[in-house]
Design a protein around this motif. Structure first.
Motif, mmCIF file in Angstrom:
data_model
loop_
_atom_site.group_PDB
_atom_site.id
_atom_site.type_symbol
_atom_site.label_atom_id
_atom_site.label_comp_id
_atom_site.label_asym_id
_atom_site.label_seq_id
_atom_site.Cartn_x
_atom_site.Cartn_y
_atom_site.Cartn_z
ATOM 1 N N ILE A 208 215.164 97.727 -19.257
ATOM 2 C CA ILE A 208 213.799 97.604 -19.761
ATOM 3 C C ILE A 208 213.546 96.124 -20.043
ATOM 4 O O ILE A 208 214.202 95.514 -20.893
ATOM 5 C CB ILE A 208 213.599 98.444 -21.037
ATOM 6 C CG1 ILE A 208 213.872 99.921 -20.733
ATOM 7 C CG2 ILE A 208 212.192 98.246 -21.593
ATOM 8 C CD1 ILE A 208 213.870 100.825 -21.963
ATOM 9 N N THR A 209 212.615 95.545 -19.287
ATOM 10 C CA THR A 209 212.272 94.132 -19.417
ATOM 11 C C THR A 209 210.855 94.072 -19.960
ATOM 12 O O THR A 209 209.899 94.479 -19.284
ATOM 13 C CB THR A 209 212.355 93.428 -18.051
ATOM 14 O OG1 THR A 209 213.646 93.650 -17.486
ATOM 15 C CG2 THR A 209 212.127 91.933 -18.204
ATOM 16 N N ALA A 210 210.688 93.562 -21.183
ATOM 17 C CA ALA A 210 209.419 93.673 -21.889
ATOM 18 C C ALA A 210 208.798 92.311 -22.180
ATOM 19 O O ALA A 210 209.460 91.273 -22.096
ATOM 20 C CB ALA A 210 209.617 94.434 -23.196
ATOM 21 N N HIS A 211 207.500 92.345 -22.542
ATOM 22 C CA HIS A 211 206.700 91.180 -22.955
ATOM 23 C C HIS A 211 206.375 90.246 -21.789
ATOM 24 O O HIS A 211 206.264 89.030 -21.967
ATOM 25 C CB HIS A 211 207.385 90.399 -24.082
ATOM 26 C CG HIS A 211 207.791 91.230 -25.258
ATOM 27 N ND1 HIS A 211 206.955 92.150 -25.836
ATOM 28 C CD2 HIS A 211 208.954 91.291 -25.966
ATOM 29 C CE1 HIS A 211 207.582 92.740 -26.849
ATOM 30 N NE2 HIS A 211 208.795 92.240 -26.943
ATOM 31 N N LEU A 212 206.223 90.794 -20.584
ATOM 32 C CA LEU A 212 205.909 89.961 -19.426
ATOM 33 C C LEU A 212 204.482 89.406 -19.506
ATOM 34 O O LEU A 212 203.620 89.944 -20.210
ATOM 35 C CB LEU A 212 206.076 90.751 -18.129
ATOM 36 C CG LEU A 212 207.512 90.851 -17.574
ATOM 37 C CD1 LEU A 212 208.387 91.728 -18.436
ATOM 38 C CD2 LEU A 212 207.479 91.394 -16.143
ATOM 39 N N LYS A 213 204.269 88.343 -18.744
ATOM 40 C CA LYS A 213 202.956 87.704 -18.660
ATOM 41 C C LYS A 213 201.970 88.635 -17.948
ATOM 42 O O LYS A 213 202.298 89.250 -16.935
ATOM 43 C CB LYS A 213 203.072 86.384 -17.907
ATOM 44 C CG LYS A 213 201.800 85.586 -17.785
ATOM 45 C CD LYS A 213 202.057 84.298 -17.019
ATOM 46 C CE LYS A 213 200.799 83.481 -16.837
ATOM 47 N NZ LYS A 213 201.059 82.235 -16.048
ATOM 48 N N LYS A 214 200.755 88.715 -18.482
ATOM 49 C CA LYS A 214 199.734 89.562 -17.884
ATOM 50 C C LYS A 214 199.512 89.189 -16.413
ATOM 51 O O LYS A 214 199.360 88.017 -16.069
ATOM 52 C CB LYS A 214 198.417 89.431 -18.642
ATOM 53 C CG LYS A 214 197.299 90.289 -18.065
ATOM 54 C CD LYS A 214 195.985 90.073 -18.797
ATOM 55 C CE LYS A 214 194.874 90.914 -18.154
ATOM 56 N NZ LYS A 214 193.565 90.703 -18.829
ATOM 57 N N GLY A 215 199.500 90.216 -15.562
ATOM 58 C CA GLY A 215 199.225 90.021 -14.157
ATOM 59 C C GLY A 215 200.361 89.443 -13.345
ATOM 60 O O GLY A 215 200.202 89.205 -12.144
ATOM 61 N N SER A 216 201.531 89.246 -13.955
ATOM 62 C CA SER A 216 202.629 88.574 -13.250
ATOM 63 C C SER A 216 203.614 89.531 -12.598
ATOM 64 O O SER A 216 204.488 89.096 -11.839
ATOM 65 C CB SER A 216 203.402 87.672 -14.221
ATOM 66 O OG SER A 216 204.244 88.433 -15.074
ATOM 67 N N VAL A 217 203.533 90.825 -12.911
ATOM 68 C CA VAL A 217 204.525 91.771 -12.398
ATOM 69 C C VAL A 217 204.461 91.806 -10.873
ATOM 70 O O VAL A 217 203.384 91.971 -10.279
ATOM 71 C CB VAL A 217 204.307 93.174 -12.983
ATOM 72 C CG1 VAL A 217 205.263 94.178 -12.343
ATOM 73 C CG2 VAL A 217 204.509 93.148 -14.502
#
Length: 334
Positions: free
Chosen positions: A259-268
């Protein structure tokens, strides 16, 4: 809290929280960063409490001197008499303290200690002028069975370059996640330069060295959950309604999910159902969700849900580095 300890010092643990909490990731123990205020002028120079003499003062010196250096905000929560009663009760049976961690970051020095039995913990956070910005006392529990039960999957760290462990380890002094079965072995990772995680005023996400850094799949697997539309927070303001923020969950088999959390919006960079190989780009670090600044929250759990699955101790491909609080380490090299 366990029932074997006196109620009086529980008040101190509840009332005086650490001001350097990086993120809550859905738990209720987070606290907002406190404004740093000057030490009370009444504190005498020769009675100044520092990280180096704090324990000696606590054991043999004046609790009034310690209280004088506690920030006005914390003094407003607990009175001197309550402070002395709580500390005296907590110190019963304690003959010595052993340092566990020391973190120097963003103009604060945070130290933690265990008592001689390893059953009581103490954390204190000092500003540059030695004002005590945070103080926490609490019982310590161990979970030896799960501490030793490593994942079957071998993981590589999902970032390149040098990184710093803000929270990580097998006790609550090193890793506040440890108190929660769902996140017990989670890591919170930041990038630092010159004992700081940001440059300038730190008011914009772009000021933080971790923000926007590329993230990679830590092992082969299949993407089972993606969230990509949560706005990044203004630093210091957290979004408790979407605790994980933007997230990528990967099923690695053997009942193990990263589980990789707190990513930058729209970056996935992946979508649900994708098969990924170790080292594939999955997104970029951000400051979304219940996060106070740009960082990586990474864990492996026995299910895909951050809040109902149990965290598992990670088997790393590189066992030479210690991913525990206060340590720097090298991530992927290519």
């Amino acid at each position: 809290m366990t029932r074997v300890y006196s109620k009086s010092w529980k008040l101190l643990a509840a009332a005086i929280g650490m001001c350097v909490m990086l993120s809550a990731c859905g738990t209720s123990e987070a606290s907002e960063p406190q404004e740093q205020l000057p030490v009370e002028q009444t504190a005498k120079e020769d009675a100044m409490i520092t990280p180096d003499n704090f324990i000696d003062t606590l054991m043999k010196g004046s609790k009034e001197d310690i209280y004088k250096q506690i920030s006005p905000e914390l003094q407003g929560i607990i009175s001197l008499d309550e402070f002395k009663t709580s500390v005296d009760s907590f110190m019963e049976g304690v003959t010595s303290w052993n340092k566990v961690t020391e973190v120097k970051l963003n103009h604060l020095v945070d130290r933690s200690w265990k008592d001689q039995m390893g059953t009581k913990g103490l954390q204190a956070s000092f500003a540059e002028d030695h004002q005590i910005e945070g103080l926490l006392i609490q019982p310590l529990e161990t979970h030896e069975a799960t501490d030793k039960a490593l994942t079957k999957t071998e993981f590589q760290f999902p970032l390149k370059g040098e990184w710093y462990v803000f929270w990580g380890g097998n006790d609550v002094l090193s890793n506040y996640h440890y108190a929660h079965e769902t996140q017990r072995y989670a890591l919170d990772i930041v990038r630092t330069q010159d004992d700081a995680s940001y440059q300038g005023e730190g008011t914009d996400n772009e000021n933080y060295y971790a923000f926007g850094e590329p993230l990679y799949a830590a092992a082969d697997g299949r993407v089972v959950e993606v969230k990509n539309d949560i706005p990044d927070n203004t630093p210091g303001v957290m979004n408790a309604e979407e605790p994980a923020g933007n997230v990528v969950v990967i099923d690695h088999g053997n009942g193990e999910h990263s589980i990789t959390a707190h990513l930058k919006k729209g970056s996935v960079a992946v979508k649900k159902g994708d098969n990924v190989q170790q080292g594939d780009l999955i997104g970029h670090l951000g400051n979304s969700g219940n996060s106070s600044e740009a960082h990586l929250h990474f864990q492996v759990s026995d299910g895909p849900d951050l809040f109902t699955s149990r965290s598992i101790q990670i088997r790393w491909a590189d066992q030479s580095q210690s991913l525990t609080r206060g340590n720097s380490f090298q991530g992927l090299t290519n």
